[in-house]
Design a protein around this motif. Structure first.
Motif, short mmCIF file in Angstrom:
data_model
loop_
_atom_site.label_atom_id
_atom_site.label_comp_id
_atom_site.label_asym_id
_atom_site.label_seq_id
_atom_site.Cartn_x
_atom_site.Cartn_y
_atom_site.Cartn_z
N PHE A 57 18.33 47.62 17.27
CA PHE A 57 17.88 46.81 18.40
C PHE A 57 16.63 47.40 19.06
O PHE A 57 15.73 46.67 19.46
CB PHE A 57 19.01 46.66 19.43
CG PHE A 57 18.63 45.80 20.60
CD1 PHE A 57 18.65 44.42 20.48
CD2 PHE A 57 18.23 46.35 21.80
CE1 PHE A 57 18.30 43.61 21.55
CE2 PHE A 57 17.88 45.56 22.87
CZ PHE A 57 17.91 44.19 22.75
N ARG A 58 16.58 48.74 19.18
CA ARG A 58 15.41 49.38 19.80
C ARG A 58 14.14 49.05 19.03
O ARG A 58 13.09 48.78 19.62
CB ARG A 58 15.59 50.89 19.86
CG ARG A 58 16.46 51.36 20.98
CD ARG A 58 16.43 52.88 21.12
NE ARG A 58 17.59 53.31 21.85
CZ ARG A 58 18.72 53.77 21.31
NH1 ARG A 58 18.83 53.85 19.99
NH2 ARG A 58 19.73 54.14 22.05
N GLN A 60 13.54 46.40 17.09
CA GLN A 60 13.22 44.99 17.30
C GLN A 60 12.65 44.76 18.70
O GLN A 60 11.68 44.02 18.87
CB GLN A 60 14.46 44.12 17.11
CG GLN A 60 15.00 44.12 15.71
CD GLN A 60 16.35 43.41 15.62
OE1 GLN A 60 16.87 42.93 16.62
NE2 GLN A 60 16.91 43.37 14.41
N TYR A 61 13.26 45.38 19.69
CA TYR A 61 12.82 45.19 21.08
C TYR A 61 11.41 45.73 21.28
O TYR A 61 10.60 45.15 21.99
CB TYR A 61 13.81 45.87 22.04
CG TYR A 61 13.63 45.46 23.48
CD1 TYR A 61 14.24 44.32 23.97
CD2 TYR A 61 12.85 46.22 24.35
CE1 TYR A 61 14.09 43.93 25.29
CE2 TYR A 61 12.68 45.85 25.67
CZ TYR A 61 13.31 44.70 26.14
OH TYR A 61 13.14 44.32 27.45
N LYS A 64 8.83 43.31 19.96
CA LYS A 64 8.65 42.14 20.83
C LYS A 64 7.99 42.49 22.16
O LYS A 64 7.28 41.68 22.73
CB LYS A 64 9.99 41.47 21.09
CG LYS A 64 10.59 40.80 19.88
CD LYS A 64 11.92 40.18 20.21
CE LYS A 64 12.55 39.57 18.97
NZ LYS A 64 13.89 39.01 19.24
N HIS A 65 8.29 43.70 22.67
CA HIS A 65 7.77 44.13 23.97
C HIS A 65 7.06 45.47 23.83
O HIS A 65 7.60 46.51 24.22
CB HIS A 65 8.92 44.27 24.98
CG HIS A 65 9.77 43.04 25.08
ND1 HIS A 65 9.43 41.95 25.81
CD2 HIS A 65 10.98 42.74 24.54
CE1 HIS A 65 10.36 41.03 25.74
NE2 HIS A 65 11.32 41.48 24.95
N VAL A 74 15.52 48.66 28.05
CA VAL A 74 15.95 48.49 26.65
C VAL A 74 17.47 48.64 26.56
O VAL A 74 18.14 47.86 25.86
CB VAL A 74 15.25 49.51 25.73
CG1 VAL A 74 15.74 49.39 24.30
CG2 VAL A 74 13.75 49.36 25.81
N ALA A 77 19.18 45.49 28.03
CA ALA A 77 19.03 44.36 27.11
C ALA A 77 19.93 44.53 25.90
O ALA A 77 20.54 43.56 25.42
CB ALA A 77 17.57 44.22 26.68
N LYS A 81 23.04 42.11 24.80
CA LYS A 81 23.05 41.52 23.46
C LYS A 81 24.35 41.86 22.73
O LYS A 81 24.95 41.01 22.07
CB LYS A 81 21.83 42.02 22.67
CG LYS A 81 21.74 41.56 21.26
CD LYS A 81 21.29 40.13 21.15
CE LYS A 81 21.07 39.78 19.69
NZ LYS A 81 20.66 38.43 19.50
#
Length: 155
Positions: A57-58, A60-61, A64-65, A74, A77, A81
């Motif tokens: 997830f880190r 991917q995040y 995106k950001h 993070v 979020a 999720k």
């Protein structure tokens, strides 16, 4: 007409009344146990399913950001999720976590076996060396006990 001053007014006329407080109690740190010392060779515990999920997830995040520098954003979020995922969506992360747990168990058993074998060897050697350590005397130390201490004072 002037009001008469009391004795307490004349006594403390130039001073402020300050109440003295007691010093706060100093908390003592708990005594450290011998078991608290950590062995750097001990294998680390495996990540849980949530932390396995957070690894992906880190990445991917961050894609995106890219301007986000806050770790807490993070984490929040990722937690949101994770809560929204169904059991079927969590299954691959749970499987990875179980696989890591199995590997950890194997390495921990090998580590513990190595520790017990090492302690047995140390105990055998320790029986012989205890006597020799307790009977060591230095003759040079006897002269230092009778020496006088002289203090020089500069005015």
């Amino acid at each position: 007409m002037k009001a008469a001053k009391s004795k307490s007014d004349t006594k403390n006329s130039g001073r402020l009344a300050v109440k003295k407080r007691e010093a706060p109690a100093v908390k003592k740190a708990p005594a450290k146990k011998a078991k608290d010392t950590k062995d750097p060779n001990k294998p680390k515990r495996p990540a849980s399913a949530f932390f396995v999920f957070m690894e992906d997830f880190r990445k991917q995040y961050k894609e995106k950001h890219p301007n986000n520098k806050s770790v807490s954003v993070v984490g929040k979020a990722g937690g949101d999720k994770w809560k929204s995922l169904s059991a079927a969506e969590k299954a691959p992360f749970v499987a990875k976590a179980e696989k890591r747990k199995a590997e950890y168990d194997k390495t921990l058993q090998a580590y513990n076996k190595k520790l017990t074998e090492g302690k047995d060897a140390e105990e055998d050697e320790g029986e012989e060396s205890d006597k020799s350590k307790s009977e060591v005397h230095d003759d040079d130390d006897d002269d230092d006990d009778s020496a006088e201490v002289i203090y020089l004072i500069n005015y």
